[in-house]
Design a protein around this motif. Structure first.
Motif, PDB file in Angstrom:
ATOM      1  N   GLY A  80       0.810  -1.212   0.000  1.00  0.00           N
ATOM      2  CA  GLY A  80       0.000   0.000   0.000  1.00  0.00           C
ATOM      3  C   GLY A  80       0.840   1.257   0.000  1.00  0.00           C
ATOM      4  N   SER A  81       1.919   1.249   0.800  1.00  0.00           N
ATOM      5  CA  SER A  81       2.794   2.423   0.868  1.00  0.00           C
ATOM      6  C   SER A  81       3.524   2.640  -0.445  1.00  0.00           C
ATOM      7  N   ALA A  82       3.968   1.543  -1.084  1.00  0.00           N
ATOM      8  CA  ALA A  82       4.667   1.666  -2.369  1.00  0.00           C
ATOM      9  C   ALA A  82       3.741   2.235  -3.443  1.00  0.00           C
ATOM     10  N   CYS A  83       2.498   1.759  -3.456  1.00  0.00           N
ATOM     11  CA  CYS A  83       1.546   2.312  -4.434  1.00  0.00           C
ATOM     12  C   CYS A  83       1.289   3.796  -4.163  1.00  0.00           C
ATOM     13  N   GLY A  84       1.181   4.153  -2.881  1.00  0.00           N
ATOM     14  CA  GLY A  84       1.003   5.559  -2.542  1.00  0.00           C
ATOM     15  C   GLY A  84       2.186   6.410  -2.966  1.00  0.00           C
ATOM     16  N   LEU A  85       3.402   5.893  -2.774  1.00  0.00           N
ATOM     17  CA  LEU A  85       4.593   6.643  -3.161  1.00  0.00           C
ATOM     18  C   LEU A  85       4.664   6.824  -4.681  1.00  0.00           C
ATOM     19  N   ILE A  86       4.325   5.774  -5.425  1.00  0.00           N
ATOM     20  CA  ILE A  86       4.333   5.896  -6.888  1.00  0.00           C
ATOM     21  C   ILE A  86       3.323   6.943  -7.338  1.00  0.00           C
ATOM     22  N   ALA A  87       2.117   6.894  -6.727  1.00  0.00           N
ATOM     23  CA  ALA A  87       1.096   7.871  -7.106  1.00  0.00           C
ATOM     24  C   ALA A  87       1.526   9.291  -6.765  1.00  0.00           C
ATOM     25  N   ALA A  88       2.311   9.439  -5.682  1.00  0.00           N
ATOM     26  CA  ALA A  88       2.743  10.776  -5.261  1.00  0.00           C
ATOM     27  C   ALA A  88       3.912  11.284  -6.082  1.00  0.00           C
ATOM     28  N   ALA A  89       4.842  10.399  -6.442  1.00  0.00           N
ATOM     29  CA  ALA A  89       6.125  10.858  -6.991  1.00  0.00           C
ATOM     30  C   ALA A  89       6.224  10.787  -8.504  1.00  0.00           C
ATOM     31  N   VAL A  90       5.382   9.980  -9.140  1.00  0.00           N
ATOM     32  CA  VAL A  90       5.561   9.730 -10.580  1.00  0.00           C
ATOM     33  C   VAL A  90       4.392  10.330 -11.364  1.00  0.00           C
TER      34      VAL A  90
END
Length: 402
Positions: A315-325
Motif C-alpha cells: 500500500g505504501s509503495a503504491c502511494g509513493l508511486i502515485a505521489a512521486a511519478v
C-alpha cells in the motif's frame, strides 16, 4: 514419627531440586522415601508438590490427602491438593477444598491467595466477587507479597472492566510490580490494559519485557507479535491517505503541463515522506532500542507480522508511486488505488486471522489465560454490592504518595 538424618537430608535435597525446577531429579530422589513414609506429613506434602510439578495430578491429590490425614494444619498439603484439583478441572471441589483450608488456617496468606486463584479459575470467569475478598484478606495478612495484589487486580478487572473498577485493577497491578519488578504476569496484564486504551508504545515495552523475562511462556510471545503487528499496521492509514489524495490530485492534474504536474508530485512526495517521518518519531522512535529490535525481528521472522508488513508495504509503495511519478494515463491511478488498498486490506485481515488462530492454539495447549487478551469480556453476574477500594498498600488512583 521423626525422620532419620539421611531421610531428612534426602527430603531437603528434593525441596531444593524443586525450587530450581529440576522436577525429574526430585521425583527420583523422593520417590523411595514417599513410598516408605506414607504416614509422614512433610514427606507426603513435598511428594505432592513434586507430582504437581510433574503433572501427575491424581497421584499428587492422593499424596496431599495422606499428608492432611496425618496433619490437618500442613499448609503445603492444602495448597498442593487445591492445585491438583484445578488441573483436573474439578473447580467446585477446588473451591470447597480452599474454603476448608481457610477454616483450618485462617491466618495464612498463601491459603487465601490459593482460594482467590480457585475462585477465578472456574468456568465463565469464576466468582470474582469472592475472589476480590479473598485477595484482599491475603493482602491484609501479607501486604508485601506481589501475587496478592495481582490477584486483586484480576478480580477487579473481571468485576466491571470500566471506569469504576478499571483504576482499582491498574493500581493493583502497579503495586505488584512495585513490590516485585520481575513479576511478569502483572506486567503482561498491565500491558494488555495499556493496549486496550490505545497506549501502544507502553504496551510494547511491557510485552517485550514479559517475553524477555519468561521466553518459554507462549502467551507473552504472542502478545509481542500482536503489538508489533499493531505498530506496523498504523502505516496503513498513511498509505490510504496517500492513495486517495495522490490519486485524486494526479487524475485531476493530468491535462496540466508536465512542469505543473512535477511540482504537484514534489509537494505530495514531501508530504508523504513527512507523514512517514512523523510515524517513526511518534511510534517507533520513543521505544527502547531492544523493543525496536524485537519489532524488526518479528517483521522478518513471524508469519502474522510479516504478512501485515507486506500488506502495508505494498500500500505504501503504491502511494509513493502515485505521489512521486507523473503517470502517463489517468487509469494508472485507479489501478494503483485498487492494488494498494485491496492488497493492504487482504493481507492485514489474513495476518489478524493467523494471529487469532495462534491464540486459539495457545489456549488449547493451556499456555494462555482463559479470558480474552486484549478486550476482556464483561463480568459474569451482577456488580458486587460493595464499592471499589484501592488495594491495601497501594496508592489510590488519582492520588499521589506523600
Amino acid at each position: 514419627m521423626s525422620l532419620e538424618p539421611e531421610e531428612f537430608r534426602r527430603l531437603r535435597h528434593a525441596e531444593l531440586l524443586l525450587d530450581t525446577e529440576r522436577t525429574t531429579e526430585a521425583i527420583e530422589r523422593l520417590g523411595p522415601l514417599a513410598a516408605t513414609r506414607p504416614d509422614e506429613a512433610w514427606v507426603q506434602a513435598v511428594w505432592a508438590r513434586a507430582l504437581v510439578a510433574a503433572e501427575r495430578y491424581e497421584e499428587a491429590l492422593s499424596a496431599a490427602r495422606r499428608a492432611l490425614a496425618v496433619d490437618s494444619g500442613h499448609q503445603v498439603a492444602w495448597l498442593m491438593a487445591a492445585r491438583a484439583l484445578r488441573r483436573l478441572t474439578r473447580h467446585d471441589e477446588a473451591v470447597r477444598h480452599c474454603a476448608d483450608a481457610i477454616r483450618a488456617l485462617p491466618d495464612r496468606a498463601p491459603v487465601h491467595r490459593e482460594y482467590a486463584i480457585s475462585l477465578l479459575d472456574g468456568p465463565g470467569g469464576g466468582l470474582p466477587e469472592e475472589a476480590y475478598r479473598a485477595a484482599s484478606e491475603a493482602i491484609r495478612l501479607d501486604p508485601q507479597q506481589a501475587a496478592g495484589h495481582y490477584l486483586l487486580g484480576l478480580a477487579a478487572q473481571r468485576l466491571h472492566p470500566g471506569f469504576r473498577w478499571g483504576p482499582v485493577a491498574v493500581a493493583a497491578f502497579e503495586e505488584a510490580l512495585r513490590l516485585d519488578p520481575e513479576f511478569t504476569p502483572a506486567r503482561n496484564t498491565l500491558a494488555v490494559i495499556q493496549l486496550g486504551s490505545g497506549r501502544v508504545g507502553e504496551a510494547a515495552r511491557g510485552f517485550a519485557a514479559s517475553a524477555a523475562a519468561d521466553p518459554q511462556q507462549g502467551i507473552y510471545q504472542h502478545n509481542v507479535q500482536v503489538v508489533a503487528l499493531r505498530l506496523v499496521s498504523r502505516l496503513r492509514w498513511i498509505a490510504l491517505a496517500a492513495l486517495v489524495v495522490c490519486g485524486g490530485v494526479g487524475s485531476a492534474m493530468f491535462p496540466e503541463p508536465l512542469g505543473h504536474r512535477l511540482t504537484a508530485n514534489a509537494v505530495l512526495t514531501s508530504a508523504l515522506l513527512l507523514a512517514w517521518a512523523l510515524w517513526w518519531a511518534g511510534t517507533l522512535r520513543p521505544l527502547p532500542k531492544p523493543v525496536r529490535a524485537t519489532v524488526f525481528r518479528l517483521v522478518r521472522t513471524r508469519g502474522s507480522v510479516r504478512l501485515g508488513a507486506i500488506g502495508v508495504g505494498v500500500g505504501s509503495a503504491c502511494g509513493l508511486i502515485a505521489a512521486a511519478v507523473p503517470l502517463p494515463d489517468p487509469g494508472w491511478y485507479g489501478l494503483l488505488w485498487f492494488v494498494g488498498l485491496v492488497t493492504q486490506a487482504v493481507l492485514i485481515l489474513v495476518a489478524g486471522q493467523v494471529s487469532r488462530a495462534r491464540l486459539a492454539e495457545l489456549r488449547r495447549t493451556g499456555e494462555a489465560v482463559s479470558r480474552r487478551d486484549f478486550r476482556p469480556a464483561g463480568p459474569p453476574g451482577p456488580r458486587p454490592p460493595f464499592a471499589p477500594e484501592s488495594p491495601p498498600g497501594a496508592t489510590p488512583p488519582g492520588r499521589s504518595e506523600g
